[in-house]
Design an enzyme around this catalytic site. Structure first.
Site, PDB file in Angstrom:
ATOM      1  N   HIS A  16       0.850  -1.206   0.000  1.00 32.50           N
ATOM      2  CA  HIS A  16       0.000   0.000   0.000  1.00 32.50           C
ATOM      3  C   HIS A  16       0.875   1.242   0.000  1.00 32.50           C
ATOM      4  O   HIS A  16       2.106   1.157   0.097  1.00 32.50           O
ATOM      5  CB  HIS A  16      -0.968   0.009   1.178  1.00 32.50           C
ATOM      6  N   HIS A  54       1.371   3.921   2.001  1.00 32.83           N
ATOM      7  CA  HIS A  54       1.995   4.589   3.150  1.00 32.83           C
ATOM      8  C   HIS A  54       3.513   4.498   3.019  1.00 32.83           C
ATOM      9  O   HIS A  54       4.061   3.459   2.642  1.00 32.83           O
ATOM     10  CB  HIS A  54       1.536   3.957   4.459  1.00 32.83           C
ATOM     11  N   ASP A  93       6.027   4.214   4.970  1.00 30.62           N
ATOM     12  CA  ASP A  93       6.814   3.199   5.663  1.00 30.62           C
ATOM     13  C   ASP A  93       6.660   1.827   5.005  1.00 30.62           C
ATOM     14  O   ASP A  93       7.167   0.830   5.515  1.00 30.62           O
ATOM     15  CB  ASP A  93       6.463   3.139   7.158  1.00 30.62           C
ATOM     16  N   HIS A  94       6.000   1.810   3.840  1.00 26.50           N
ATOM     17  CA  HIS A  94       5.918   0.598   3.017  1.00 26.50           C
ATOM     18  C   HIS A  94       6.360   0.872   1.578  1.00 26.50           C
ATOM     19  O   HIS A  94       6.974   0.014   0.947  1.00 26.50           O
ATOM     20  CB  HIS A  94       4.493   0.044   3.027  1.00 26.50           C
ATOM     21  N   HIS A 113      -7.576  -0.437   5.342  1.00 21.23           N
ATOM     22  CA  HIS A 113      -6.438   0.345   5.842  1.00 21.23           C
ATOM     23  C   HIS A 113      -6.127   1.449   4.854  1.00 21.23           C
ATOM     24  O   HIS A 113      -5.947   2.606   5.223  1.00 21.23           O
ATOM     25  CB  HIS A 113      -5.246  -0.572   6.045  1.00 21.23           C
ATOM     26  N   ASP A 115      -0.222  -4.171   6.097  1.00 15.83           N
ATOM     27  CA  ASP A 115      -0.922  -3.700   7.289  1.00 15.83           C
ATOM     28  C   ASP A 115      -2.378  -4.153   7.323  1.00 15.83           C
ATOM     29  O   ASP A 115      -3.173  -3.666   8.129  1.00 15.83           O
ATOM     30  CB  ASP A 115      -0.886  -2.167   7.356  1.00 15.83           C
ATOM     31  N   HIS A 134       4.403  -5.295  10.379  1.00 12.20           N
ATOM     32  CA  HIS A 134       4.831  -4.686  11.638  1.00 12.20           C
ATOM     33  C   HIS A 134       4.917  -5.722  12.749  1.00 12.20           C
ATOM     34  O   HIS A 134       4.215  -6.732  12.738  1.00 12.20           O
ATOM     35  CB  HIS A 134       3.841  -3.597  12.076  1.00 12.20           C
TER      36      HIS A 134
END
Length: 337
Positions: free
Chosen positions: A121, A123, A125-126, A179, A200, A239
């Site tokens: 996705h 975001h 941090d991905h 998400h 996530d 995570h």
């Protein structure tokens, strides 16, 4: 550029005293997902946080027989994971390599060439490492959901698409909206081994927050996973949230013995700075409340009988409002009044 970013942040802080929290979150989230502010801010933060991860992984957590392949997890930012799937000795696939400096170091040490990059996705941090990975490896093919608008991909995938890498390696795409609107999980078939890279959408004993989709989409995603992921699949989450999620699940199902055993093991692992991942989908079916929301006793404890979607919504609300087992228990008790 940074002067502009600082100015915008300062303006947000000033306005936060006058604007409701819900609207402030929406503004902040929108800025976070932009490339100018979100991605550049993320990369700046990343450089400040490099090598601060609390998890140490040296050996591959999965090594297949006959040299068919192996899977490594690279931790970063304390609780994130990037996954590297090695095949044909020197080739590899990358899943969410959002800490590109650490991933590039690993690839160099292992003498690996990435051929495909899978993004769950948008975001940062991905997806934050996609730009640098492409610069370093121009022939790298980057995949991601056709519904994600903030990140560009070479190949946009849809639900039930299949990515064929070799005779022994293929990947099924499973859309898991909620998400984010375009979140996708990747079900990888490596020989006879199945791996679910769930980003996530699904964690050990939990699930990512509902940021963009509707509760109906969110609930449908868990049903889709139940229908299409085999029980023997390794679940490789984005995570390291296992302990907190297991504590929450235990407040929902206090009599689930397997859950309590898993919580004791996971707590011991984290005390030693060791990972709790991967789990298996069979385990998740046995204690993850978001996958078990259709069960009568979960609907009874959340006061949502015969309504799977409402059960999911209540679980999400309780998990988000509470911070620990005591608060989650109080929230559950308040539903019965």
């Amino acid at each position: 550029m940074w002067e502009i970013i600082i100015g915008i942040v300062a303006l947000i802080i000033i306005l936060s005293f006058r604007i409701p929290q819900r609207i402030m979150f929406a503004i902040g989230y929108k800025l976070f997902t932009t490339q100018l502010i979100g991605h550049n801010g993320y990369m700046y933060y990343l450089k400040k946080q490099r090598d601060h991860s609390h998890t140490t992984i040296i050996e591959p957590f999965l090594k297949l027989e006959d040299g068919l392949g192996e899977v490594h997890a690279i931790p970063f930012l304390g609780d994130n994971y990037t996954y590297v799937v090695i095949y044909e000795n020197t080739k590899c696939l990358l899943i969410d390599p959002a800490e590109p400096y650490k991933v590039l170091k690993f690839l160099k040490e292992q003498k690996l060439t990435p051929t495909h990059l899978l993004t769950t996705h948008h975001h940062w941090d991905h997806a934050g490492g996609n730009f640098l990975m492409r610069e370093t490896f121009p022939k790298l093919m980057i995949y991601g959901s056709a519904l994600e608008k903030n990140v560009k991909f070479d190949v946009s995938v849809h639900d039930k698409d299949v990515i064929r890498i070799s005779d022994d390696l293929s990947i099924e795409c499973i859309m898991t909206e909620g998400h984010t609107l375009g979140h996708v999980c990747y079900l990888m078939h490596l020989g006879d081994t199945n791996l679910l890279f769930s980003g996530d959408a699904l964690f050990c004993a939990g699930a990512g927050k509902l940021f963009e989709g509707t509760i109906q989409q969110y609930a449908a995603s868990f049903l889709r996973l139940r229908e299409r992921v085999p029980p023997n699949a390794f679940v490789c989450c984005g995570h390291e949230y296992s302990v907190s999620n297991l504590e929450f699940a235990a407040s929902i199902e206090p009599d689930n013995k397997l859950l309590h055993q898993k919580l004791l093991w996971a707590s011991s692992q984290r005390e030693k700075s060791l990972p709790t991942l991967p789990t298996t989908f069979a385990e998740e079916l046995a204690y993850n409340p978001f996958l078990r929301a259709s069960l009568p006793h979960l609907q009874e404890v959340t006061c949502t009988k015969n309504n799977h979607v409402m059960t999911i919504q209540m679980l999400r609300m309780i998990k988000d409002k509470g911070k620990n087992a005591e608060e989650w228990t109080l929230l559950l008790e308040s539903l019965k009044k």
